[in-house]
Design an enzyme around this catalytic site. Structure first.
Site, short mmCIF file in Angstrom:
data_model
loop_
_atom_site.label_atom_id
_atom_site.label_comp_id
_atom_site.label_asym_id
_atom_site.label_seq_id
_atom_site.Cartn_x
_atom_site.Cartn_y
_atom_site.Cartn_z
N ARG A 164 0.84 -1.19 0.00
CA ARG A 164 0.00 0.00 0.00
C ARG A 164 0.88 1.24 0.00
O ARG A 164 1.94 1.26 0.61
CB ARG A 164 -0.89 0.05 1.25
CG ARG A 164 -2.06 -0.89 1.20
CD ARG A 164 -2.96 -0.73 2.42
NE ARG A 164 -2.34 -1.21 3.63
CZ ARG A 164 -1.72 -0.48 4.54
NH1 ARG A 164 -1.65 0.85 4.39
NH2 ARG A 164 -1.17 -1.01 5.60
N THR A 206 -4.32 -12.28 11.27
CA THR A 206 -4.75 -13.54 10.65
C THR A 206 -4.40 -14.72 11.56
O THR A 206 -5.17 -15.66 11.71
CB THR A 206 -4.12 -13.68 9.25
OG1 THR A 206 -4.48 -12.52 8.48
CG2 THR A 206 -4.61 -14.92 8.53
N ASN A 251 6.17 -8.60 2.01
CA ASN A 251 4.73 -8.34 1.97
C ASN A 251 4.04 -9.24 0.93
O ASN A 251 3.00 -8.88 0.41
CB ASN A 251 4.47 -6.86 1.66
CG ASN A 251 3.02 -6.47 1.89
OD1 ASN A 251 2.37 -6.97 2.80
ND2 ASN A 251 2.50 -5.58 1.05
N ASN A 274 -1.10 -17.57 22.75
CA ASN A 274 -1.86 -16.35 23.08
C ASN A 274 -3.23 -16.69 23.66
O ASN A 274 -3.86 -15.86 24.32
CB ASN A 274 -2.00 -15.45 21.85
CG ASN A 274 -0.66 -14.86 21.44
OD1 ASN A 274 0.26 -14.77 22.25
ND2 ASN A 274 -0.54 -14.47 20.18
N ALA A 286 0.04 -6.65 9.32
CA ALA A 286 1.16 -7.59 9.46
C ALA A 286 1.63 -7.71 10.92
O ALA A 286 2.81 -7.87 11.19
CB ALA A 286 2.32 -7.20 8.54
N CYS A 287 0.70 -7.63 11.88
CA CYS A 287 1.03 -7.83 13.30
C CYS A 287 0.28 -9.02 13.88
O CYS A 287 0.08 -9.10 15.09
CB CYS A 287 0.72 -6.58 14.11
SG CYS A 287 1.89 -5.25 13.82
N GLY A 288 -0.20 -9.94 13.02
CA GLY A 288 -0.73 -11.20 13.54
C GLY A 288 -2.25 -11.30 13.64
O GLY A 288 -2.75 -12.17 14.34
N ARG A 329 1.73 -12.18 -0.48
CA ARG A 329 0.38 -12.43 0.04
C ARG A 329 -0.26 -13.66 -0.56
O ARG A 329 0.09 -14.09 -1.65
CB ARG A 329 -0.51 -11.22 -0.32
CG ARG A 329 -0.06 -9.90 0.26
CD ARG A 329 -0.52 -9.77 1.69
NE ARG A 329 -0.11 -8.50 2.27
CZ ARG A 329 -0.84 -7.85 3.17
NH1 ARG A 329 -1.99 -8.32 3.58
NH2 ARG A 329 -0.39 -6.73 3.70
N ARG A 345 2.96 -3.65 17.99
CA ARG A 345 4.23 -4.39 18.03
C ARG A 345 5.22 -3.48 18.74
O ARG A 345 5.73 -2.53 18.14
CB ARG A 345 4.63 -4.65 16.58
CG ARG A 345 5.89 -5.46 16.36
CD ARG A 345 6.21 -5.48 14.87
NE ARG A 345 5.35 -6.36 14.11
CZ ARG A 345 5.61 -7.65 13.87
NH1 ARG A 345 6.74 -8.17 14.30
NH2 ARG A 345 4.78 -8.39 13.17
N TYR A 378 -1.56 -3.43 -6.93
CA TYR A 378 -1.30 -4.15 -5.67
C TYR A 378 -2.53 -4.13 -4.76
O TYR A 378 -3.14 -3.07 -4.55
CB TYR A 378 -0.10 -3.53 -4.91
CG TYR A 378 -0.06 -4.09 -3.51
CD1 TYR A 378 0.43 -5.37 -3.28
CD2 TYR A 378 -0.65 -3.41 -2.44
CE1 TYR A 378 0.36 -5.95 -2.02
CE2 TYR A 378 -0.73 -3.98 -1.18
CZ TYR A 378 -0.22 -5.24 -0.98
OH TYR A 378 -0.32 -5.82 0.25
N GLY A 379 -2.83 -5.26 -4.16
CA GLY A 379 -3.97 -5.52 -3.28
C GLY A 379 -4.67 -4.33 -2.66
O GLY A 379 -5.69 -3.86 -3.14
N GLY A 380 -4.11 -3.84 -1.55
CA GLY A 380 -4.81 -2.82 -0.77
C GLY A 380 -5.07 -1.53 -1.54
O GLY A 380 -5.96 -0.75 -1.19
C1 OXD Z 1 -3.24 -4.42 5.42
C2 OXD Z 1 -3.96 -5.55 4.79
O1 OXD Z 1 -2.27 -3.91 4.83
O2 OXD Z 1 -4.88 -6.08 5.43
O3 OXD Z 1 -3.64 -4.04 6.53
O4 OXD Z 1 -3.66 -5.92 3.64
#
Ligand code: OXD
Ligand code: MN
Length: 588
Positions: A78, A262, A372, A501, A258-260, A374, A405, A206-208
């Protein structure tokens, strides 16, 4: 010359047909394809993408139905510096967004797009965000000249006929226009027009930046709609957790990209916690509304997962591994010689790897997969998907968790004293930057509610909206702040993370159910000794004590920085300034 038509051709919605015709006359594609979302259509579009070299099939036995995509190497994340909020005044966008004048921006971007689709196909992608029939569900139409975007939207959203049916002949829809413009970085812009419910995205694939249902509609414009209509659009996962006694709870959690999220959304209970069950409702976005029962109800507007590949493995996230075993598009991962994908953290590197740029890869050099890189995988593949993910009413949320993080300062877990205190904790959240956005990685920045790049309006007004929503809830969720990422002086993680966790979640849920006490601290409520179950973990209690430690020197500088952050936002609700003052007095 008129463009050739394919697909279910048009809808009976006069406004939609007229807008598509107008945009097609402007961009001048050779063909227009209205997506119906059928399996036959997908097969045809995959063949088009393969013939154009956009997608390569992966091995049909190792990864059935899976495809590989390499993006342009300059278009891998992004781009926040090219993301614009186009409101009548800059004040509405606030100090954390890049503001641009709506008329001028629309003119400039449409100028770039004029005639830009010559010889290409314009895909008309109708999509529905949210389960059909949900009071929060919304329809968007994305016009795009990228077959990769059309196929990815088919995974990430409820796409095609289902959305046109929800729209009907006169429904409201978000107008999204995406043109690749040869991926020219000088013409890269993601522009949001909240007053028109419209998005224009140019110069990226790109995705986002281009899957317009996700960050653009569901969060930036969603946050606007939520404020206007009395609900909340948040960068949160949603999970259902059942404990060994059969008590079912729902948790929503905001962590920066990207801090977990998912991993937590797909958490596998550790073997030493028998009887626990975690089911996914969503992994990235929650739309939440106060219900008639005074609780906060959440839906996941998406239909797929756009997850970060590196670090995903059978050890860290077996549910994700099962989810991406088939029907998945991989972007910018490494590629094995036998038609599979590979990335750092997946296990030993097989010989003969090709890196994300298409070059032969050897260990010790640059990463094989882009950090990054995906996967885009259908939600239906998830073996732990909760049936409630399709429930139009959503689920009632018991706990909201926020966190970033942070290698230092923040303890493993604290509980807010009440909704206002929780809003304060979320408003000052900080996190080290990750590869999900272009720019420097590892620098701490404030990322309130994990919404810094996604809140479409003034951050102070957004906090006010949180407070106002909390005031409408007679049974609000409790709010917690966690930090899975604290390190010791030698740089080693203090907490094992991932499935473990669940031990912290067990404490959080016990708090929500009124089953355990907590002790007061200057930062909020914290677990009593023994409150977090450690049995079978092999973690020395001193390590947990270090993870929970409150270091006054670290906190003095943290609170000064929080004050500077509030000064930068300016229009901060008085109740939040009061919470910051209370924390400052308590730390001393
Ligand atoms: C992000 C995503 O960048 O979900 O937050 O792709
Ligand atoms: Mn996200």
């Amino acid at each position: 010359m008129n463009a050739a038509m394919s697909g279910p051709t048009s809808s009976n919605h006069p406004g939609l047909a007229a807008w598509v015709a107008e945009m097609a006359a402007h961009c001048r594609p050779a063909r227009i394809h209205w997506c119906d979302g059928s399996a036959e259509e997908r097969t045809g579009l995959l063949a088009v993408a393969q013939a154009a070299g956009v997608l390569e099939p992966l091995d049909p036995v190792r990864r059935p139905g899976c495809w590989y995509h390499r993006s342009n190497p300059g278009d891998v994340a992004r781009v926040e510096e090219c993301t614009w909020i186009c409101t009548p005044t800059a004040d509405e966008a606030g100090p954390t967004n890049r503001w641009a004048d709506p008329d001028e921006t629309r003119r400039r971007l449409l100028g770039w797009l004029a005639g830009s689709m010559a010889g290409r196909t314009l895909y008309v992608v109708p999509y529905l965000m949210g389960p059909p029939g949900s009071p929060l569900a919304r329809v968007g139409i994305e016009l795009t000249d990228s077959v990769y975007v059309a196929l990815s939207m088919g995974i990430m959203t409820r796409m095609g006929r289902i959305a046109l049916d929800a729209l009907g002949d006169d429904g409201r829809f978000n107008r999204g226009l995406h043109g690749m413009l040869d991926l020219d970085p000088a013409k890269r812009a993601i522009a949001h027009f909240p007053q028109d419910d419209a998005i224009i995205s140019t110069g990226s694939n790109y995705g986002g930046n281009v899957l317009l249902g996700k960050k653009c509609l569901a969060l930036r414009l969603g946050s606007w709609a939520g404020r206007r209509e009395g609900w909340m659009a948040e960068h949160m996962l949603i999970v259902a957790i059942t404990d060994p006694a059969g008590r079912r709870s729902h948790v929503a959690a905001a962590f920066p990209s990207a801090c977990g999220k998912t991993n937590l959304a797909m958490l596998t209970p550790p073997a030493r916690m028998p009887g626990w069950k975690v089911e996914t409702i969503g992994d990235d976005i929650a739309w939440l509304r106060p219900g008639p029962d005074g609780r906060l109800w959440a839906i996941n507007p998406e239909n797929g997962y756009f997850g970060v590949a590196p670090g995903t493995s059978p050890a860290t996230n077996p549910v994700a591994m099962a989810t991406i075993a088939r029907d998945t598009i991989f972007t910018n991962t490494g590629r094995t010689a036998d038609g599979d994908v590979w990335w750092e953290g997946l296990g030993p590197a097989p010989v003969g790897l090709t890196d994300w740029r298409g070059r032969p890869w050897r260990p010790g050099g640059e990463p094989c997969a882009h950090p990054n890189s995906r996967f885009a995988a259908p939600m239906a593949n998830n073996p732990m998907l909760a049936a409630a993910a399709h429930d139009p009413a959503g689920v009632p949320i018991d706990a909201i968790i926020v966190g970033g993080r942070r290698a230092d300062t923040y303890p493993l877990v604290i509980e807010a004293r009440d909704w206002t205190h929780g809003t304060y904790l979320a408003s000052v959240m900080g996190s080290e930057t990750t590869a999900a956005a272009a720019g420097v990685v590892g620098r701490v920045r404030r990322d309130p509610m994990a919404m810094l790049p996604f809140c479409g309006y003034h951050m102070g007004d957004y906090w006010d909206h949180w407070l106002a929503t909390g005031a409408r809830l007679t049974r609000p969720p409790r709010i917690f702040h966690v930090n899975w990422f604290r390190k010791d002086a030698a740089g080693a993680w203090l907490w094992p993370g991932f499935g473990e966790n669940l031990r912290v979640l067990a404490w959080i849920l016990a708090r929500c159910q009124g089953r355990v006490d907590a002790e007061a601290s200057p930062l909020g409520l914290r677990p009593m000794t023994g409150g977090i179950p450690l049995d079978g973990l092999g973690l020395a209690p001193e390590r947990l004590a270090l993870a929970q430690r409150l270091d006054r020197d670290e906190w003095r500088s943290e609170l000064l920085d929080q004050a500077a952050w509030y000064d930068r936002i300016g229009r901060v609700p008085a109740a939040l300034r009061t919470e910051l003052r209370k924390a400052t007095t308590a730390i001393g």
